[in-house]
Design an enzyme around this catalytic site. Structure first.
Site, PDB file in Angstrom:
ATOM      1  N   SER A  32     -29.716  32.429 186.092  1.00  0.00           N
ATOM      2  CA  SER A  32     -28.274  32.042 186.888  1.00  0.00           C
ATOM      3  C   SER A  32     -27.556  31.161 186.101  1.00  0.00           C
ATOM      4  CB  SER A  32     -28.768  31.578 188.417  1.00  0.00           C
ATOM      5  OG  SER A  32     -29.546  30.561 188.186  1.00  0.00           O
ATOM      6  N   THR A  33     -28.134  30.154 185.380  1.00  0.00           N
ATOM      7  CA  THR A  33     -27.215  29.391 184.527  1.00  0.00           C
ATOM      8  C   THR A  33     -26.770  30.069 183.367  1.00  0.00           C
ATOM      9  OG1 THR A  33     -29.084  27.863 184.909  1.00  0.00           O
ATOM     10  CG2 THR A  33     -27.453  27.244 183.049  1.00  0.00           C
ATOM     11  N   LEU A  81     -24.830  45.842 181.608  1.00  0.00           N
ATOM     12  CA  LEU A  81     -24.076  46.196 182.691  1.00  0.00           C
ATOM     13  C   LEU A  81     -23.321  44.997 183.223  1.00  0.00           C
ATOM     14  CD1 LEU A  81     -27.223  47.732 184.858  1.00  0.00           C
ATOM     15  CD2 LEU A  81     -25.223  49.097 184.163  1.00  0.00           C
ATOM     16  N   LYS A 112     -33.011  46.965 190.392  1.00  0.00           N
ATOM     17  CA  LYS A 112     -32.981  46.755 188.972  1.00  0.00           C
ATOM     18  C   LYS A 112     -34.133  45.960 188.428  1.00  0.00           C
ATOM     19  CE  LYS A 112     -29.731  43.881 185.995  1.00  0.00           C
ATOM     20  NZ  LYS A 112     -30.928  43.087 185.291  1.00  0.00           N
ATOM     21  N   ARG A 133     -33.912  48.215 172.895  1.00  0.00           N
ATOM     22  CA  ARG A 133     -32.489  48.188 172.907  1.00  0.00           C
ATOM     23  C   ARG A 133     -31.851  47.283 171.816  1.00  0.00           C
ATOM     24  NH1 ARG A 133     -28.999  45.542 177.886  1.00  0.00           N
ATOM     25  NH2 ARG A 133     -30.026  43.636 176.907  1.00  0.00           N
ATOM     26  N   GLU A 167     -36.931  51.201 181.840  1.00  0.00           N
ATOM     27  CA  GLU A 167     -37.501  49.600 181.710  1.00  0.00           C
ATOM     28  C   GLU A 167     -39.058  49.677 181.728  1.00  0.00           C
ATOM     29  OE1 GLU A 167     -34.891  47.523 181.925  1.00  0.00           O
ATOM     30  OE2 GLU A 167     -35.371  45.629 182.416  1.00  0.00           O
TER      31      GLU A 167
HETATM   32  P1  NAD Z   1     -28.660  42.968 182.381  1.00  0.00           P
HETATM   33  O1  NAD Z   1     -29.790  42.589 182.639  1.00  0.00           O
HETATM   34  O2  NAD Z   1     -27.730  42.249 183.612  1.00  0.00           O
HETATM   35  O3  NAD Z   1     -28.248  44.449 182.810  1.00  0.00           O
HETATM   36  C1  NAD Z   1     -28.511  45.223 181.742  1.00  0.00           C
HETATM   37  C2  NAD Z   1     -29.861  45.993 181.911  1.00  0.00           C
HETATM   38  O4  NAD Z   1     -30.505  46.515 183.205  1.00  0.00           O
HETATM   39  C3  NAD Z   1     -30.335  47.231 181.226  1.00  0.00           C
HETATM   40  O5  NAD Z   1     -30.278  47.106 179.709  1.00  0.00           O
HETATM   41  C4  NAD Z   1     -31.436  47.612 181.739  1.00  0.00           C
HETATM   42  O6  NAD Z   1     -32.818  47.382 181.016  1.00  0.00           O
HETATM   43  C5  NAD Z   1     -31.729  46.998 183.261  1.00  0.00           C
HETATM   44  N1  NAD Z   1     -32.035  47.527 184.250  1.00  0.00           N
HETATM   45  C6  NAD Z   1     -33.049  47.504 185.155  1.00  0.00           C
HETATM   46  N2  NAD Z   1     -33.145  48.386 186.070  1.00  0.00           N
HETATM   47  C7  NAD Z   1     -32.089  49.617 185.704  1.00  0.00           C
HETATM   48  C8  NAD Z   1     -31.653  50.420 186.521  1.00  0.00           C
HETATM   49  N3  NAD Z   1     -32.027  50.934 187.567  1.00  0.00           N
HETATM   50  N4  NAD Z   1     -30.662  51.186 186.008  1.00  0.00           N
HETATM   51  C9  NAD Z   1     -29.878  50.881 184.781  1.00  0.00           C
HETATM   52  N5  NAD Z   1     -30.417  49.697 184.213  1.00  0.00           N
HETATM   53  C10 NAD Z   1     -31.296  49.002 184.546  1.00  0.00           C
HETATM   54  O7  NAD Z   1     -27.931  42.967 181.311  1.00  0.00           O
HETATM   55  P2  NAD Z   1     -28.537  42.400 179.946  1.00  0.00           P
HETATM   56  O8  NAD Z   1     -27.357  42.655 178.872  1.00  0.00           O
HETATM   57  O9  NAD Z   1     -29.768  42.933 179.670  1.00  0.00           O
HETATM   58  O10 NAD Z   1     -29.108  40.989 179.797  1.00  0.00           O
HETATM   59  C11 NAD Z   1     -28.600  39.764 180.543  1.00  0.00           C
HETATM   60  C12 NAD Z   1     -29.630  39.490 181.488  1.00  0.00           C
HETATM   61  O11 NAD Z   1     -30.288  38.680 180.667  1.00  0.00           O
HETATM   62  C13 NAD Z   1     -29.109  38.486 182.498  1.00  0.00           C
HETATM   63  O12 NAD Z   1     -29.995  38.734 183.446  1.00  0.00           O
HETATM   64  C14 NAD Z   1     -29.122  37.032 182.005  1.00  0.00           C
HETATM   65  O13 NAD Z   1     -29.188  36.122 182.752  1.00  0.00           O
HETATM   66  C15 NAD Z   1     -30.412  37.078 181.143  1.00  0.00           C
HETATM   67  N6  NAD Z   1     -30.494  36.461 180.149  1.00  0.00           N
HETATM   68  C16 NAD Z   1     -30.808  34.954 180.221  1.00  0.00           C
HETATM   69  C17 NAD Z   1     -30.857  33.966 179.307  1.00  0.00           C
HETATM   70  C18 NAD Z   1     -31.658  32.895 179.382  1.00  0.00           C
HETATM   71  O14 NAD Z   1     -31.510  32.082 178.843  1.00  0.00           O
HETATM   72  N7  NAD Z   1     -32.161  32.578 180.674  1.00  0.00           N
HETATM   73  C19 NAD Z   1     -30.348  34.380 178.114  1.00  0.00           C
HETATM   74  C20 NAD Z   1     -29.675  35.616 177.942  1.00  0.00           C
HETATM   75  C21 NAD Z   1     -29.662  36.649 178.810  1.00  0.00           C
END
Ligand code: NAD
Length: 323
Positions: A32-33, A81, A112, A133, A167
């Site tokens: 969330s941060t 997304l 998700k 990915r 996933e």
């Molecule tokens: P995301 O997780 O918001 O969304 C994209 C991903 O959702 C896809 O790559 C896929 O793997 C997944 N997904 C799961 N179920 C799915 C479904 N039914 N259909 C389609 N896709 C599905 O985006 P992201 O680019 O993967 O990463 C961002 C995420 O990582 C965010 O939640 C962010 O908070 C987290 N993040 C956290 C930190 C941290 O320091 N805590 C750092 C970087 C990223």
């Protein structure tokens, strides 16, 4: 300029968090941060488009692949997304879609899954390659490790040539058992099932991956070689080929149907044997998807509703929004 300095500070902080999350599999702040800071950066860049750079976290997917693995260039980029966080944003997303299309359309709402995005390539029904990915363009070849996942068919029921996406995740039970074993051996614990899944799949020794009891849901196709004309039809075809799809997906005709699905799973998510971090919304018809197209980082025909943060991480830093 004040905004420019803030933009640079946000980029630096977000890049550090991404490195900890994607490369080290050890996040130091809750999602969330990260999401809140990314949103602030997006808003500042929207106000100052001249300051957008190609390497800004708003323009990039994931992180570069680890050197230890062979690199794989995806035939079609694996994107991220967009996010929506509340009812108003969901309604705005639906309105935007229907304004662009000039009419109402059908949506699919899915869980998700909180794991690691992967691509699986089948040729004449045989699994020939499995990849992470990575940065969306180039991922890591982790075929040997993915082959240890029992839910993943090494051969499809038909001699289909298709690239599917899904996933890989660690069920809650496997995660708890793993951390109990690690406690007993006085080893560092994994922060959550997502990080445990990502760490388990990026092992050089496949027998370690095999011992971690991972599982998998397939949620779409990459380069589309199927006859399906909609996402829901494609999901039926993938299930018929023997791929593990998730049965909780729901077709929604209206925004009220979408909101009901979200309300239900917000209350019931703890009953699932795996972690979810939100709900994914997709426009069902492929011709509508094509019409809506993509931004640099994500499709316009899909978005992710993210649940409000609930977990308290063991290693969370003091959250400092001043960056
Ligand atoms: P995301 O997780 O918001 O969304 C994209 C991903 O959702 C896809 O790559 C896929 O793997 C997944 N997904 C799961 N179920 C799915 C479904 N039914 N259909 C389609 N896709 C599905 O985006 P992201 O680019 O993967 O990463 C961002 C995420 O990582 C965010 O939640 C962010 O908070 C987290 N993040 C956290 C930190 C941290 O320091 N805590 C750092 C970087 C990223």
């Amino acid at each position: 300029m004040e905004d420019q300095a803030r933009i640079e500070a946000l980029r630096q902080k977000l890049n550090q968090y991404s490195y900890e999350y994607y490369v080290k599999d050890q996040p130091t702040v809750p999602d969330s941060t990260y999401d809140q800071l990314l949103r602030e950066l997006t808003e500042l860049e929207t106000a100052h488009p001249e300051l957008i750079t190609a390497d800004s976290p708003t323009q990039r997917v994931g992180a570069a692949p680890l050197e230890a693995f062979e690199k794989v260039t995806h035939d079609l980029p694996m994107l991220s997304l967009g996010n929506v966080f509340d009812e108003t944003e969901i309604r705005e997303w639906v309105e935007r879609i229907e304004r662009s299309l000039g009419r109402a359309t059908t949506y699919v709402a899915e869980l998700k899954f909180d794991g690691l995005a992967i691509s699986l390539k089948y040729e004449d029904g045989l699994l020939v390659r499995g990849a992470t990915r990575g940065d969306g363009t180039v991922g890591e070849n982790i075929t040997q490790n993915l082959r240890t996942i029992k839910a993943l068919p090494l051969r499809l029921r038909e001699q289909e040539t298709v690239e599917v996406r899904g996933e890989a995740y660690m069920p809650k039970q496997s995660f708890e058992r793993l951390n109990e074993e690690r406690t007993a051996r006085e080893e560092a614990l994994f922060a959550n099932p997502r990080n445990a899944a990502a760490g388990s799949l990026r092992q050089l020794d496949s027998s370690i991956t095999a011992s971690r009891n991972l599982s998998l849901f397939v949620y779409g196709v990459g380069v589309n070689t199927l006859t399906a004309r909609s996402h829901s039809e494609a999901m039926e075809q993938l299930a018929q080929l023997g791929l593990p799809t998730n049965k909780e997906m729901k077709t929604c005709q209206t925004v009220e149907d979408i909101l009901a699905f979200i309300t239900y799973w917000t209350a019931e998510r703890a009953t699932l044997p795996y972690e979810i971090d939100g709900i994914v919304l997709k426009v069902d018809r492929y011709d509508d998807q094509e019409e809506l197209g993509f931004t640099a980082k994500s499709p316009r025909f899909a978005t992710a509703y993210k649940f409000a943060a609930e977990e308290v991480m063991t290693t969370v830093e003091e959250v400092d929004f001043s960056v």
